[in-house]
Design an enzyme around this catalytic site. Structure first.
Site, mmCIF file in Angstrom:
data_model
loop_
_atom_site.group_PDB
_atom_site.id
_atom_site.type_symbol
_atom_site.label_atom_id
_atom_site.label_comp_id
_atom_site.label_asym_id
_atom_site.label_seq_id
_atom_site.Cartn_x
_atom_site.Cartn_y
_atom_site.Cartn_z
ATOM 1 N N GLY A 9 48.244 55.290 43.724
ATOM 2 C CA GLY A 9 46.891 55.185 43.183
ATOM 3 C C GLY A 9 46.077 56.442 43.432
ATOM 4 N N CYS A 271 35.142 51.701 47.056
ATOM 5 C CA CYS A 271 35.238 51.526 48.507
ATOM 6 C C CYS A 271 33.950 51.181 49.246
ATOM 7 C CB CYS A 271 35.880 52.757 49.123
ATOM 8 S SG CYS A 271 37.595 52.913 48.582
HETATM 9 P P1 NAD Z 1 44.733 51.907 43.696
HETATM 10 O O1 NAD Z 1 44.460 50.547 43.244
HETATM 11 O O2 NAD Z 1 44.401 53.078 42.811
HETATM 12 O O3 NAD Z 1 46.299 52.047 44.053
HETATM 13 C C1 NAD Z 1 47.023 51.114 44.786
HETATM 14 C C2 NAD Z 1 48.429 51.004 44.180
HETATM 15 O O4 NAD Z 1 49.257 50.212 45.044
HETATM 16 C C3 NAD Z 1 48.476 50.312 42.812
HETATM 17 O O5 NAD Z 1 49.004 51.212 41.854
HETATM 18 C C4 NAD Z 1 49.409 49.095 43.033
HETATM 19 O O6 NAD Z 1 50.260 48.837 41.940
HETATM 20 C C5 NAD Z 1 50.202 49.542 44.245
HETATM 21 N N1 NAD Z 1 50.825 48.449 45.012
HETATM 22 C C6 NAD Z 1 50.244 47.321 45.490
HETATM 23 N N2 NAD Z 1 51.145 46.592 46.182
HETATM 24 C C7 NAD Z 1 52.322 47.273 46.150
HETATM 25 C C8 NAD Z 1 53.612 47.052 46.694
HETATM 26 N N3 NAD Z 1 53.885 45.973 47.446
HETATM 27 N N4 NAD Z 1 54.565 47.960 46.472
HETATM 28 C C9 NAD Z 1 54.316 49.056 45.729
HETATM 29 N N5 NAD Z 1 53.100 49.331 45.191
HETATM 30 C C10 NAD Z 1 52.123 48.443 45.401
HETATM 31 O O7 NAD Z 1 43.988 52.082 45.098
HETATM 32 P P2 NAD Z 1 43.395 53.412 45.770
HETATM 33 O O8 NAD Z 1 42.070 53.740 45.185
HETATM 34 O O9 NAD Z 1 44.450 54.458 45.807
HETATM 35 O O10 NAD Z 1 43.131 52.869 47.245
HETATM 36 C C11 NAD Z 1 44.190 52.571 48.129
HETATM 37 C C12 NAD Z 1 43.629 52.390 49.527
HETATM 38 O O11 NAD Z 1 43.017 53.612 49.971
HETATM 39 C C13 NAD Z 1 42.530 51.326 49.639
HETATM 40 O O12 NAD Z 1 42.671 50.667 50.863
HETATM 41 C C14 NAD Z 1 41.256 52.133 49.616
HETATM 42 O O13 NAD Z 1 40.220 51.491 50.310
HETATM 43 C C15 NAD Z 1 41.664 53.393 50.360
HETATM 44 N N6 NAD Z 1 40.885 54.579 50.024
HETATM 45 C C16 NAD Z 1 40.552 54.857 48.726
HETATM 46 C C17 NAD Z 1 39.851 56.018 48.419
HETATM 47 C C18 NAD Z 1 39.452 56.339 47.010
HETATM 48 O O14 NAD Z 1 38.688 57.273 46.833
HETATM 49 N N7 NAD Z 1 39.910 55.629 46.007
HETATM 50 C C19 NAD Z 1 39.536 56.924 49.439
HETATM 51 C C20 NAD Z 1 39.906 56.623 50.750
HETATM 52 C C21 NAD Z 1 40.590 55.455 51.028
HETATM 53 C C1 UGA Z 2 33.670 57.716 49.341
HETATM 54 C C2 UGA Z 2 33.559 58.630 50.555
HETATM 55 O O1 UGA Z 2 32.700 59.734 50.238
HETATM 56 C C3 UGA Z 2 34.920 59.135 50.982
HETATM 57 O O2 UGA Z 2 34.798 59.908 52.166
HETATM 58 C C4 UGA Z 2 35.841 57.939 51.223
HETATM 59 O O3 UGA Z 2 37.140 58.395 51.561
HETATM 60 C C5 UGA Z 2 35.896 57.099 49.976
HETATM 61 O O4 UGA Z 2 34.566 56.658 49.636
HETATM 62 C C6 UGA Z 2 36.722 55.872 50.120
HETATM 63 O O5 UGA Z 2 36.940 55.399 51.203
HETATM 64 O O6 UGA Z 2 37.091 55.403 49.045
HETATM 65 P P1 UGA Z 2 33.952 58.054 46.714
HETATM 66 O O7 UGA Z 2 33.545 56.625 46.640
HETATM 67 O O8 UGA Z 2 35.168 58.477 45.997
HETATM 68 O O9 UGA Z 2 34.162 58.483 48.239
HETATM 69 O O10 UGA Z 2 32.754 58.965 46.185
HETATM 70 P P2 UGA Z 2 31.349 59.423 46.827
HETATM 71 O O11 UGA Z 2 31.165 60.844 46.545
HETATM 72 O O12 UGA Z 2 31.209 58.995 48.222
HETATM 73 O O13 UGA Z 2 30.310 58.607 45.931
HETATM 74 C C7 UGA Z 2 30.165 57.203 46.043
HETATM 75 C C8 UGA Z 2 28.986 56.753 45.205
HETATM 76 O O14 UGA Z 2 27.760 57.139 45.821
HETATM 77 C C9 UGA Z 2 28.962 57.345 43.806
HETATM 78 O O15 UGA Z 2 28.570 56.385 42.873
HETATM 79 C C10 UGA Z 2 27.945 58.441 43.932
HETATM 80 O O16 UGA Z 2 27.352 58.772 42.719
HETATM 81 C C11 UGA Z 2 26.960 57.825 44.898
HETATM 82 N N1 UGA Z 2 26.153 58.824 45.612
HETATM 83 C C12 UGA Z 2 26.735 59.710 46.452
HETATM 84 C C13 UGA Z 2 24.787 58.857 45.411
HETATM 85 O O17 UGA Z 2 24.235 58.049 44.639
HETATM 86 N N2 UGA Z 2 24.045 59.780 46.073
HETATM 87 C C14 UGA Z 2 24.597 60.681 46.918
HETATM 88 O O18 UGA Z 2 23.847 61.499 47.500
HETATM 89 C C15 UGA Z 2 25.978 60.637 47.114
#
Ligand code: NAD
Ligand code: UGA
Length: 447
Positions: A9, A271
């Site tokens: 993902g 998140c």
């Molecule tokens: P996502 O939904 O984009 O990707 C997750 C993937 O895992 C999916 O493609 C799904 O098909 C796959 N999956 C689920 N179960 C599976 C299994 N048993 N075997 C193989 N594949 C499987 O999610 P994401 O945005 O990448 O987030 C993943 C984690 O990272 C979450 O816990 C999220 O909170 C954390 N996180 C996300 C961000 C972000 O910016 N998106 C940043 C930091 C942390």
């Molecule tokens: C956020 C954190 O910034 C990451 O450090 C973290 O890893 C991630 O969540 C996660 O755990 O998924 P993300 O959600 O990808 O990252 O993007 P951000 O830049 O944090 O923005 C989040 C939301 O807040 C957006 O809708 C953005 O527009 C809004 N935002 C951000 C504001 O409205 N004002 C700001 O000053 C900053």
């Protein structure tokens, strides 16, 4: 060394592409049950849009970076396994609406336990509630394989839209592990991977629980800043202060700092909301009701901000949207991503559809079908801002895409129904200039 990452993902894909890019001698496989997603990772059109990602994937794919749906095969072969699957808010049963759905993580733990015969390091990359490593351990023990695995926590801090620069130059990398001899050795193995490009002083090692909790707390603090400035935006509108001026003035205090003080229509993304709800749920579980309520307020202000913006627009459009065309510029939850999860645009469009408005959306990266699926089949998805705005009563800017800053607003104004309104939900436009053109212009936190 062989690494396998379960979950291709927004985190698994870019994170593993970066490791493969920095460590040519390590074989990195990203696996996912979703075959369509894997096919896209192996195609010229990647499933996620992230500046700089395409280049490094193309550089390493087929050399030491592989995308596959043969999940078990790669798990079995790996020395180090990252779990990077989704942990969304649970939608059913106990904890519905707050607790994290840990089913995908448990599914990974079971798969690992089933297929692995030799020792491995298993890393929680997903954001999880504190003490999730215990759950994983208990699954391994249930398969009588507890002794084979060392479980570490290595949460990811990248933000979408800047994932590649964040991964290339992280403020810190956090690795939590046990203080046993085998725990320390496993932590060192992961430190050595990141240390190929991250200075050692920026790699923090802690116990597992601190690492798991720190990830939730980091997101809660970041979201709290956005809710704090958004709460103040309402005071600005009531008092004649300007929220950007206030943010600039307070951000110059080095104890406060200038980042993450941009007032907006509310934070979105996959998140912030889910992780704070998760923290709130944990606090309640620990019997800390006041602490739970404190953090819950961050989410309440976010909902308040979205509603406040919606009400302001309806009021400015003479309290009726029925049959009016509203152009929405931007649907992603922030710029430079095609991700729409929890985007404010979803909620705002839904509210306006309910009010009887005709919505026309333009976003440079988000798929038309996705926009319709999240709102209504009746929404018109346009190929340009000009197309969406033509014949509209109002324009809403809901994502801060750079191209919206340089649109020809004079031409857009000419193509609209008068009086023409513009609502800048991101405070990226010069309202005084827009008013000179003839617009009724509104921003967030501007009187
Ligand atoms: P996502 O939904 O984009 O990707 C997750 C993937 O895992 C999916 O493609 C799904 O098909 C796959 N999956 C689920 N179960 C599976 C299994 N048993 N075997 C193989 N594949 C499987 O999610 P994401 O945005 O990448 O987030 C993943 C984690 O990272 C979450 O816990 C999220 O909170 C954390 N996180 C996300 C961000 C972000 O910016 N998106 C940043 C930091 C942390
Ligand atoms: C956020 C954190 O910034 C990451 O450090 C973290 O890893 C991630 O969540 C996660 O755990 O998924 P993300 O959600 O990808 O990252 O993007 P951000 O830049 O944090 O923005 C989040 C939301 O807040 C957006 O809708 C953005 O527009 C809004 N935002 C951000 C504001 O409205 N004002 C700001 O000053 C900053």
């Amino acid at each position: 060394m062989k690494i396998c990452c379960i979950g291709a993902g927004y985190v698994g894909g870019p994170t593993m592409a970066m490791i493969a890019n920095k460590c040519h001698d390590i074989e990195v496989a990203v696996v996912d049950l979703n075959e369509e997603r894997i096919a896209a990772w192996n195609s010229p059109s990647l499933p996620i849009y992230e500046p700089g990602l395409q280049e490094i994937v193309e550089e390493r794919r087929g050399k030491n970076l592989f995308f596959s749906s043969e999940v078990k095969k790669y798990i079995k072969d790996a020395d180090v396994i990252f779990i990077s699957v989704g942990t969304p808010t649970k939608s059913y049963g106990i904890g519905a609406g707050q607790a994290a759905e840990l089913g995908y993580v448990e599914g990974c733990a079971r798969m690992i336990a089933e297929v692995c015969e030799g020792p491995k390091i298993v890393i929680e990359k997903s954001t999880v509630p504190v003490r999730t490593a215990e759950v994983i351990k208990s699954v391994f023990t249930g398969y009588d394989k507890g002794h084979l695995f060392e479980i570490l926590s290595n949460p990811e801090f990248l933000a979408e839209g800047t994932a590649i620069t964040d991964l290339d130059n992280p403020d810190r990398v956090l690795i939590g592990g046990d203080s046993t001899e085998t725990g320390k050795k496993a932590v060192q193995t992961v430190v050595d991977i990141y240390n190929r490009w991250v200075p050692r002083e920026n790699i923090i090692t802690t116990n597992v629980w601190s690492s798991e909790l720190s990830k939730l707390v980091a997101n809660a603090f970041l979201a709290q800043r956005v809710s704090s400035i958004n709460a103040i935006s309402a005071v600005c509108e009531a008092s004649g202060a300007d929220v950007d001026e206030v943010a600039n003035a307070i951000g110059k205090d080095s104890r406060i700092g200038p980042k993450f003080l941009k007032s907006s229509v509310g934070f979105g993304g996959s998140c912030f909301q889910k992780d704070i709800l998760n923290l709130v749920y944990l606090c309640e579980h620990f019997g800390l009701a006041d602490v739970a309520e404190y953090w819950h307020q961050v989410i309440k202000i976010n909902e308040y901000q979205r509603k406040r913006f919606t009400r302001k627009i309806i009021h400015s459009l003479y309290n009726t949207l029925k049959g009016k065309r509203i152009a929405v510029l931007g649907f992603a939850f922030k710029k430079d991503t095609n991700d729409t999860r929890e985007s404010a645009a979803i909620y705002i469009c839904r509210d306006f559809i309910e009010e009887g408005a005709d919505i026309a959306v333009y976003d440079p990266q988000v798929d038309a079908e996705e926009i319709k699926g999240l709102t209504s089949e009746k929404v018109e998805v346009c190929g340009s801002a000009a197309e969406a705005v033509a014949g509209a009563h109002a324009v809403l800017v809901l994502t801060e895409w750079d191209e919206f800053k340089t649109l020809d607003y004079t031409a857009l104004y000419e193509s609209m129904v008068k009086p023409a309104h513009i609502f800048d939900g991101r405070n990226i436009l010069d309202l005084a200039e827009l008013e000179k053109i003839g617009f009724n212009a509104f921003g967030i936190g501007k009187a």
